[in-house]
Design a protein around this motif. Sequence first.
Motif, PDB file in Angstrom:
ATOM      1  N   GLU A  97       1.621   1.105  -5.535  1.00 50.82           N
ATOM      2  CA  GLU A  97       0.183   0.945  -6.389  1.00 50.82           C
ATOM      3  C   GLU A  97       0.918   1.212  -7.827  1.00 50.82           C
ATOM      4  O   GLU A  97       0.206   0.653  -8.760  1.00 50.82           O
ATOM      5  CB  GLU A  97      -0.568   2.007  -5.798  1.00 50.82           C
ATOM      6  N   GLN A  98       1.961   2.056  -7.936  1.00 53.81           N
ATOM      7  CA  GLN A  98       2.472   2.252  -9.523  1.00 53.81           C
ATOM      8  C   GLN A  98       3.380   1.083 -10.019  1.00 53.81           C
ATOM      9  O   GLN A  98       4.098   1.096 -11.082  1.00 53.81           O
ATOM     10  CB  GLN A  98       2.867   3.488  -9.498  1.00 53.81           C
ATOM     11  N   ARG A 120       4.616  14.383  -9.136  1.00 55.70           N
ATOM     12  CA  ARG A 120       4.994  13.712  -7.739  1.00 55.70           C
ATOM     13  C   ARG A 120       6.061  14.362  -7.206  1.00 55.70           C
ATOM     14  O   ARG A 120       6.454  14.566  -6.111  1.00 55.70           O
ATOM     15  CB  ARG A 120       4.647  12.212  -7.538  1.00 55.70           C
ATOM     16  N   GLY A 165       3.576   9.750   2.259  1.00 55.78           N
ATOM     17  CA  GLY A 165       2.775   8.841   1.570  1.00 55.78           C
ATOM     18  C   GLY A 165       3.289   7.993   0.200  1.00 55.78           C
ATOM     19  O   GLY A 165       2.447   7.446  -0.680  1.00 55.78           O
ATOM     20  N   ASP A 166       4.261   8.525   0.238  1.00 54.21           N
ATOM     21  CA  ASP A 166       4.919   7.860  -1.229  1.00 54.21           C
ATOM     22  C   ASP A 166       5.132   6.320  -1.095  1.00 54.21           C
ATOM     23  O   ASP A 166       5.186   5.707  -2.327  1.00 54.21           O
ATOM     24  CB  ASP A 166       6.384   8.504  -1.480  1.00 54.21           C
ATOM     25  N   TRP A 216       1.839   4.959  -2.707  1.00 46.82           N
ATOM     26  CA  TRP A 216       1.839   5.637  -4.017  1.00 46.82           C
ATOM     27  C   TRP A 216       2.789   4.833  -5.079  1.00 46.82           C
ATOM     28  O   TRP A 216       2.405   4.207  -5.962  1.00 46.82           O
ATOM     29  CB  TRP A 216       2.126   7.042  -4.335  1.00 46.82           C
ATOM     30  N   PHE A 217       3.936   4.816  -4.610  1.00 45.81           N
ATOM     31  CA  PHE A 217       4.967   3.868  -5.484  1.00 45.81           C
ATOM     32  C   PHE A 217       4.605   2.495  -5.567  1.00 45.81           C
ATOM     33  O   PHE A 217       4.869   2.079  -6.660  1.00 45.81           O
ATOM     34  CB  PHE A 217       6.296   4.278  -5.285  1.00 45.81           C
TER      35      PHE A 217
END
Length: 135
Positions: free
Chosen positions: A48-49, A128, A41-42, A45-46
Amino acid sequence: MQHKTLIKVRGYHLDIYQHVNNARYLEFLEEARWSYLEDHGDIVWFAEQKLAWVIVNININYREAATVGHSLEIQTHFSKVGSKSAVIHQAIYIAGTNKLVADADITFVCLDQKTGKAAVIEGMLKQRLEQYIST
């Protein structure tokens, strides 16, 4: 945490000597890293960041020839997380054997897409990445 990716060697992966061309191993390793990111799921996540992985160094050792028809198992895991960079270790085996074909250490930084600079690896980002470290 070890992640495994399988890739079948095809004819178009071969060079004139009928074994996998050295440049193809870089593609195999990249495919395995993408698979790793997807499975954990990275990617989301990345994104979004507003962080992007940027490879800054690759050290690869070619150990044994792989040829058409071989199934390769690529094992991927984090081996180090520093304050500005992290290292992923990857090993390529002939699937179902202990025959090591190649191994590599890939160093990357997390690029802050807002500033265009390497992000300091701290806080949630550090947590993370560190959760995936294995030896």
